[in-house]
Design a protein around this motif. Structure first.
Motif, PDB file in Angstrom:
ATOM      1  N   GLU A  43       0.753  -1.106   0.002  1.00 52.27           N
ATOM      2  CA  GLU A  43       0.106   0.079   0.029  1.00 52.27           C
ATOM      3  C   GLU A  43       0.977   1.374  -0.050  1.00 52.27           C
ATOM      4  O   GLU A  43       0.649   2.312  -0.699  1.00 52.27           O
ATOM      5  CB  GLU A  43      -0.882  -0.112   1.124  1.00 52.27           C
ATOM      6  CG  GLU A  43      -1.817   1.219   1.108  1.00 52.27           C
ATOM      7  CD  GLU A  43      -2.804   0.844   2.369  1.00 52.27           C
ATOM      8  OE1 GLU A  43      -3.733   2.083   2.460  1.00 52.27           O
ATOM      9  OE2 GLU A  43      -2.765   0.124   3.028  1.00 52.27           O
ATOM     10  N   ALA A  44       1.925   1.415   0.639  1.00 51.34           N
ATOM     11  CA  ALA A  44       2.682   2.557   0.890  1.00 51.34           C
ATOM     12  C   ALA A  44       3.462   2.621  -0.574  1.00 51.34           C
ATOM     13  O   ALA A  44       3.420   3.854  -0.894  1.00 51.34           O
ATOM     14  CB  ALA A  44       3.570   2.249   1.898  1.00 51.34           C
ATOM     15  N   ALA A  49       3.989   5.687  -5.612  1.00 49.86           N
ATOM     16  CA  ALA A  49       4.153   5.702  -7.010  1.00 49.86           C
ATOM     17  C   ALA A  49       2.923   6.652  -7.726  1.00 49.86           C
ATOM     18  O   ALA A  49       3.458   7.289  -8.424  1.00 49.86           O
ATOM     19  CB  ALA A  49       3.936   3.981  -7.606  1.00 49.86           C
ATOM     20  N   ALA A  50       1.773   6.522  -7.077  1.00 47.26           N
ATOM     21  CA  ALA A  50       0.760   7.315  -7.544  1.00 47.26           C
ATOM     22  C   ALA A  50       0.880   8.856  -7.051  1.00 47.26           C
ATOM     23  O   ALA A  50       0.632   9.481  -7.851  1.00 47.26           O
ATOM     24  CB  ALA A  50      -0.628   6.941  -7.073  1.00 47.26           C
ATOM     25  N   HIS A  51       1.479   9.009  -6.030  1.00 43.78           N
ATOM     26  CA  HIS A  51       1.669  10.543  -5.492  1.00 43.78           C
ATOM     27  C   HIS A  51       2.981  10.866  -6.506  1.00 43.78           C
ATOM     28  O   HIS A  51       2.556  12.228  -6.997  1.00 43.78           O
ATOM     29  CB  HIS A  51       2.181  10.510  -4.015  1.00 43.78           C
ATOM     30  CG  HIS A  51       2.457  11.760  -3.591  1.00 43.78           C
ATOM     31  ND1 HIS A  51       1.126  12.600  -3.183  1.00 43.78           N
ATOM     32  CD2 HIS A  51       3.510  12.490  -3.362  1.00 43.78           C
ATOM     33  CE1 HIS A  51       1.748  14.015  -2.987  1.00 43.78           C
ATOM     34  NE2 HIS A  51       3.137  13.741  -2.767  1.00 43.78           N
ATOM     35  N   ALA A  52       3.890  10.261  -6.732  1.00 43.68           N
ATOM     36  CA  ALA A  52       4.933  10.619  -7.642  1.00 43.68           C
ATOM     37  C   ALA A  52       4.395  11.130  -9.305  1.00 43.68           C
ATOM     38  O   ALA A  52       4.860  11.877  -9.844  1.00 43.68           O
ATOM     39  CB  ALA A  52       6.022   9.701  -7.617  1.00 43.68           C
ATOM     40  N   ALA A  53       3.435  10.390  -9.421  1.00 42.31           N
ATOM     41  CA  ALA A  53       2.794  10.510 -10.806  1.00 42.31           C
ATOM     42  C   ALA A  53       1.753  11.704 -10.737  1.00 42.31           C
ATOM     43  O   ALA A  53       0.984  11.863 -11.863  1.00 42.31           O
ATOM     44  CB  ALA A  53       2.213   9.137 -11.371  1.00 42.31           C
ATOM     45  N   ILE A 112       1.022   3.623 -14.527  1.00 42.20           N
ATOM     46  CA  ILE A 112       2.135   3.468 -13.740  1.00 42.20           C
ATOM     47  C   ILE A 112       2.633   2.165 -13.626  1.00 42.20           C
ATOM     48  O   ILE A 112       1.840   1.155 -13.451  1.00 42.20           O
ATOM     49  CB  ILE A 112       1.924   3.779 -12.027  1.00 42.20           C
ATOM     50  CG1 ILE A 112       1.465   5.076 -12.063  1.00 42.20           C
ATOM     51  CG2 ILE A 112       3.206   3.541 -11.524  1.00 42.20           C
ATOM     52  CD1 ILE A 112       0.819   5.787 -10.695  1.00 42.20           C
ATOM     53  N   ALA A 113       3.909   1.869 -14.106  1.00 39.16           N
ATOM     54  CA  ALA A 113       4.587   0.461 -14.146  1.00 39.16           C
ATOM     55  C   ALA A 113       5.538   0.168 -13.075  1.00 39.16           C
ATOM     56  O   ALA A 113       6.245   1.034 -12.722  1.00 39.16           O
ATOM     57  CB  ALA A 113       5.248   0.266 -15.561  1.00 39.16           C
ATOM     58  N   GLY A 114       5.505  -1.148 -12.724  1.00 36.02           N
ATOM     59  CA  GLY A 114       6.277  -1.470 -11.727  1.00 36.02           C
ATOM     60  C   GLY A 114       7.269  -2.304 -12.390  1.00 36.02           C
ATOM     61  O   GLY A 114       7.245  -2.662 -13.607  1.00 36.02           O
ATOM     62  N   GLY A 115       8.284  -3.098 -11.593  1.00 38.39           N
ATOM     63  CA  GLY A 115       9.247  -4.042 -12.290  1.00 38.39           C
ATOM     64  C   GLY A 115       8.585  -5.192 -12.434  1.00 38.39           C
ATOM     65  O   GLY A 115       9.442  -6.316 -13.306  1.00 38.39           O
ATOM     66  N   ARG A 116       7.505  -5.742 -11.616  1.00 34.35           N
ATOM     67  CA  ARG A 116       6.909  -7.265 -11.798  1.00 34.35           C
ATOM     68  C   ARG A 116       5.622  -7.141 -11.885  1.00 34.35           C
ATOM     69  O   ARG A 116       4.893  -6.057 -11.662  1.00 34.35           O
ATOM     70  CB  ARG A 116       7.232  -7.833 -10.709  1.00 34.35           C
ATOM     71  CG  ARG A 116       9.083  -8.309 -10.766  1.00 34.35           C
ATOM     72  CD  ARG A 116       9.578  -8.689  -9.547  1.00 34.35           C
ATOM     73  NE  ARG A 116       8.909 -10.244  -9.073  1.00 34.35           N
ATOM     74  CZ  ARG A 116       9.461 -11.205  -9.566  1.00 34.35           C
ATOM     75  NH1 ARG A 116      10.253 -11.331 -10.576  1.00 34.35           N
ATOM     76  NH2 ARG A 116       8.833 -12.189  -9.030  1.00 34.35           N
ATOM     77  N   PHE A 117       4.768  -8.100 -11.968  1.00 33.87           N
ATOM     78  CA  PHE A 117       3.435  -8.246 -12.095  1.00 33.87           C
ATOM     79  C   PHE A 117       3.094  -8.776 -10.918  1.00 33.87           C
ATOM     80  O   PHE A 117       3.553  -9.761 -10.253  1.00 33.87           O
ATOM     81  CB  PHE A 117       2.951  -9.130 -13.334  1.00 33.87           C
ATOM     82  CG  PHE A 117       3.167  -8.427 -14.568  1.00 33.87           C
ATOM     83  CD1 PHE A 117       2.322  -7.304 -15.049  1.00 33.87           C
ATOM     84  CD2 PHE A 117       4.264  -8.670 -15.300  1.00 33.87           C
ATOM     85  CE1 PHE A 117       2.388  -6.804 -16.319  1.00 33.87           C
ATOM     86  CE2 PHE A 117       4.584  -7.899 -16.411  1.00 33.87           C
ATOM     87  CZ  PHE A 117       3.586  -7.242 -17.040  1.00 33.87           C
ATOM     88  N   GLY A 118       1.695  -8.651 -10.256  1.00 32.30           N
ATOM     89  CA  GLY A 118       1.242  -9.245  -9.383  1.00 32.30           C
ATOM     90  C   GLY A 118       1.397  -8.397  -8.025  1.00 32.30           C
ATOM     91  O   GLY A 118       1.421  -7.132  -7.936  1.00 32.30           O
TER      92      GLY A 118
END
Length: 170
Positions: A43-44, A49-53, A112-118
């Motif tokens: 959650e953090a 990530a959303a705040h940075a976007a 917003i993309a992360g390094g992995r899925f899930g």
């Protein structure tokens, strides 16, 4: 108590400097589903990530996942004030505007993309390099949880589900 009160899964408080939401997980993690392990850290990370976007989400003020200070994981975020859409008397035009705004928010969030899925929390072990592999891990985790809680799964539904999901998503 600085005006603290229970609200959903956490507490809100106002110490005069603004309202915050405080969430602390329970100490006993033995009954958690796999996706729930490490969820405060997830959650953090999602909020950051959303705040940075530039999205209007709670700002993380503090995350303590060490369990050194309290028996559970702790997360403190800013409180976002607002009114539930379902509690508003909105006409068709206002509802359409809210829907457009929500769609725009979700479109930005999903970019917003992360390094992995899930689920990214290492404790959940539900992340993978590809989306199909992550979904298989999640399906297997749900079935494992059901079996671990004594739910009798018909073999046609439970047996080899991960392999069938992988084949469908391939």
């Amino acid at each position: 108590d600085a005006g603290a009160r229970a609200r959903g899964p956490g507490w809100t408080a106002d110490d005069g400097g603004g309202r915050v939401v405080v969430k602390v997980t329970g100490a006993d993690t033995s009954r958690l589903l796999r996706y729930e392990h490490g969820i405060p850290g997830t959650e953090a990370a999602a909020y950051r990530a959303a705040h940075a976007a530039g999205l209007p989400v709670p700002q993380v003020l503090h995350a303590d996942l060490t369990r050194e200070h309290v028996d559970g994981d702790a997360l403190v975020v800013t409180f976002l004030d607002g009114t539930l859409w379902s509690a508003r008397e909105a006409d068709a035009a206002e509802s359409a505007a809210v829907r457009r705004g929500l769609g725009a928010f979700k479109a930005r969030l999903h970019r917003i993309a992360g390094g992995r899925f899930g689920y990214p929390a290492p404790a959940s072990d539900l992340a993978a390099a590809t989306w199909p592999d992550a979904v298989v891990r999640m399906v297997d985790a749900v079935l494992d949880a059901a079996r671990g809680r004594g739910v009798a799964l018909p073999e046609a539904r439970g047996g080899g589900a991960g392999d069938r999901v992988r084949a469908v998503l391939a």
